[in-house]
Design an enzyme around this catalytic site. Structure first.
Site, PDB file in Angstrom:
ATOM      1  N   LYS A 114       0.628  -1.679  -0.364  1.00  0.00           N
ATOM      2  CA  LYS A 114      -0.067  -0.209  -0.147  1.00  0.00           C
ATOM      3  C   LYS A 114       1.062   1.363  -0.173  1.00  0.00           C
ATOM      4  CE  LYS A 114      -3.442  -1.718   2.294  1.00  0.00           C
ATOM      5  NZ  LYS A 114      -4.669  -1.848   1.775  1.00  0.00           N
ATOM      6  N   ARG A 133      -9.479 -11.787   2.128  1.00  0.00           N
ATOM      7  CA  ARG A 133     -10.904 -12.553   1.681  1.00  0.00           C
ATOM      8  C   ARG A 133      -9.938 -13.867   1.496  1.00  0.00           C
ATOM      9  NH1 ARG A 133     -11.304  -8.916  -4.545  1.00  0.00           N
ATOM     10  NH2 ARG A 133     -11.175  -7.251  -2.676  1.00  0.00           N
TER      11      ARG A 133
HETATM   12  N1  BES Z   1      -8.014  -3.623   4.247  1.00  0.00           N
HETATM   13  C1  BES Z   1      -8.021  -3.099   3.370  1.00  0.00           C
HETATM   14  C2  BES Z   1      -9.344  -2.778   2.561  1.00  0.00           C
HETATM   15  C3  BES Z   1      -9.246  -1.029   3.410  1.00  0.00           C
HETATM   16  C4  BES Z   1      -9.312  -0.278   2.845  1.00  0.00           C
HETATM   17  C5  BES Z   1      -9.942  -0.959   4.888  1.00  0.00           C
HETATM   18  C6  BES Z   1      -9.545   0.787   3.570  1.00  0.00           C
HETATM   19  C7  BES Z   1     -10.329   0.004   5.246  1.00  0.00           C
HETATM   20  C8  BES Z   1      -9.697   1.357   4.462  1.00  0.00           C
HETATM   21  C9  BES Z   1      -8.009  -4.600   2.327  1.00  0.00           C
HETATM   22  O1  BES Z   1      -7.224  -5.629   2.016  1.00  0.00           O
HETATM   23  C10 BES Z   1      -7.890  -4.176   0.837  1.00  0.00           C
HETATM   24  O2  BES Z   1      -6.393  -3.874   0.906  1.00  0.00           O
HETATM   25  N2  BES Z   1      -8.275  -4.072  -0.252  1.00  0.00           N
HETATM   26  C11 BES Z   1      -8.395  -3.607  -1.603  1.00  0.00           C
HETATM   27  C12 BES Z   1      -8.693  -5.255  -2.682  1.00  0.00           C
HETATM   28  C13 BES Z   1      -8.070  -4.918  -3.637  1.00  0.00           C
HETATM   29  C14 BES Z   1      -6.962  -4.934  -3.953  1.00  0.00           C
HETATM   30  C15 BES Z   1      -9.071  -5.662  -4.414  1.00  0.00           C
HETATM   31  C16 BES Z   1      -9.063  -2.564  -1.408  1.00  0.00           C
HETATM   32  O3  BES Z   1     -10.187  -2.124  -1.246  1.00  0.00           O
HETATM   33  O4  BES Z   1      -7.719  -1.666  -2.379  1.00  0.00           O
HETATM   34 MN    MN Z   2      -5.275  -5.878   2.595  1.00  0.00          MN
END
Ligand code: BES
Ligand code: MN
Ligand code: ZN
Length: 490
Positions: free
Chosen positions: A270, A344
């Site tokens: 990230k 997931r």
């Molecule tokens: N933990 C994150 C989702 C999240 C994002 C929670 C912002 C709270 C605030 C999750 O694991 C994630 O990174 N999801 C990705 C999925 C994508 C790579 C398909 C996302 O939402 O960007």
């Molecule tokens: Mn994630």
């Protein structure tokens, strides 16, 4: 946690440092004439001059009261349509103000209230007083404000209101536990620590608690969960807690929580900006622990199993790479397109494992996608379900808890987005309908029970100060879990 008690004493006669009075729009002296007298008519003048109109979240602080309470805090509830919600919010606001004022204790008065209203006020007071300051050095005596330690609700002290009080305390302790765990930094709130807290809950409430580590997950064939955990030296934990309040033959409700104690994204790392917020990626797990605490405290007549998948998502030489394929506990092969779609992967194996408990229903909660924040903002939890009546049931539970949800589609039409070239399914469908494809991915691992998925990424914590909640965890999904379970208890 704030101590809350009931008292049937006269509001004008309490010698409290702070008397909080909850008032509806366009307030009158009805029921508070004695307080007006004690304040030498200050209340009447305040209302007359429209210095306080009783608007929602409006507050007015009056000091220098000659007799009885030393200060008054008027708290507006606006035009009340949902009395429980209004009282709860007013109580939170009063406690939060009491905390800021450093009064140490307060008295809350909203006229005569019944058992449900007492529960709402109690839970509201505890939530409003909640703070996380375990990691702040004590302030010097001269600057210290007294932390709010006790609140007294003025109402008749009967069996009914005492039951309301104890239910409110159960809600409050569950939510406080969840918020504390969520607020704790990732280096302290580790998978090990969550397991320790689960064991403590087990001791306290006589729950059976099981903790599985990496070697157990390997033995179970949980290749999907393990794929996430392979980048971290910390031992991943699959934690289960069994609450048996419903008798031998009743099928359990299973509550599942995503417990990413930190989510860096892994190899699909990230951006640095805001990454610290990803300590909150275990709010689903915290919600399960908080709900189990509340359910057991209330001694609900129902069987509930809490399941938590706890680990961290880290980039390293051993981490999973984009393009890798793993075999899940369910048996399906997963192509990992994006290592940041890790929640997931953890939940897939937990949903599959849950089959062995023969659940009457499974509800999972996860800070699963940024996409749900784009869809619903920070106001509503994204709700997905295999069964329409069940969706209605969970929406009602959320509404009752003050944690509104909103349904999103689980249609097969979206499934093309997660079709893999090499495996049965891929873990990311890209940006379009991101919350939907995440839910559809989970559905691939659901078999033999009705299922609800709550995407709480937008609602479990707040990135800014709110009226009744400081920046940080909100307590979601504890209330939704609890009200759902309560609705199914005998
Ligand atoms: N933990 C994150 C989702 C999240 C994002 C929670 C912002 C709270 C605030 C999750 O694991 C994630 O990174 N999801 C990705 C999925 C994508 C790579 C398909 C996302 O939402 O960007
Ligand atoms: Mn994630
Ligand atoms: Zn995550």
């Amino acid at each position: 946690m704030l101590t809350v008690q009931l008292s049937a004493s006269n509001p004008a006669e309490t010698g409290t440092p702070l008397l909080a009075i909850a008032l509806m729009e366009n307030p009158s002296l009805a029921g508070i004439a004695a307080i007006d007298t004690a304040s030498s008519g200050a209340l009447a003048r305040t209302f007359e001059m429209k210095d306080f109109r009783g608007g929602r979240d409006e507050t007015l602080h009056l000091t220098g009261i000659a007799k009885g309470p030393r200060r008054l805090l008027l708290v507006g509830m606006g035009a009340v349509t949902d009395k429980l919600a209004s009282l709860k919010r007013a109580a939170s606001l009063a406690a939060r103000q009491g905390q800021k004022l450093g009064v140490g204790e307060l008295v809350f008065y909203a006229g005569q209230i019944n058992a449900d209203e007492t529960e709402a006020v109690t839970a509201g007071l505890i939530a409003g007083a909640w703070e996380y300051n375990e990691l702040k050095s004590a302030t010097p005596e001269s600057e210290a404000r007294k932390p709010l330690e006790r609140a007294t609700i003025l109402t008749s002290n009967t069996d009914d209101t005492r039951r309301g009080l104890s239910n409110g305390q159960a809600v409050g302790s569950g939510q406080s536990l969840a918020r504390r765990l969520a607020m704790m930094p990732g280096n302290l709130c580790t998978p090990d620590y969550l397991a320790e807290v689960a064991r403590e809950l087990g001791e306290k409430h006589k729950l059976e608690v099981n903790v599985m580590g990496r070697s157990d997950l390997e033995a179970e064939g949980m290749g999907s969960f393990l794929a996430v955990a392979q980048g971290t030296p910390q031992d991943p934990k699959l934690i289960t807690l069994h609450y048996d309040g419903g008798g031998k033959s009743a099928k359990p409700i299973v509550l599942i929580g995503k417990g990413l104690c930190f989510d860096s994204g892994g190899i699909s790392i990230k951006p640095a900006q805001g990454m610290e917020m990803m300590k909150f990626d275990m709010c689903g797990a915290a919600g399960v622990l908080g709900a189990m605490e509340a359910i057991a405290s209330m001694k609900l007549k129902v069987n509930v199993i809490g399941m938590i998948g706890a680990t961290t998502n880290m980039p390293s030489g051993t981490a999973i790479n984009p393009g890798d394929v793993v075999k899940s506990h369910f048996g399906k092969y997963i192509e990992i397109i994006n290592t940041d779609a890790e929640g997931r992967l953890v939940l897939a194996d937990l949903l599959s494992y849950a089959r062995k408990f023969e659940p009457s229903v499974v509800v999972d909660a996860a800070t699963l996608t940024g996409a749900v924040v784009i869809a619903l903002g920070h106001t509503a939890t994204g709700v997905f379900g295999t069964d329409e009546a069940l969706v209605t049931e969970i929406l009602a539970a959320g509404r009752k808890a003050g944690e509104p949800g909103w349904p999103l589609p689980l249609w097969d039409e979206y499934k093309d987005l997660i079709k893999s070239d090499v495996a049965d399914v891929k873990n990311s469908g890209g940006r379009p309908a991101g919350a939907v494809t995440a839910a559809l991915f989970l559905k691939e691992f659901v078999d033999g029970f009705p299922w609800i998925h709550l995407d709480i990424a937008g609602t479990a914590y707040s990135e800014s100060d709110l009226v009744t909640i400081p920046k940080g965890p909100t307590g979601v999904p504890v209330g939704t879990f609890l009200e759902f379970v309560r609705g199914r208890a005998r």
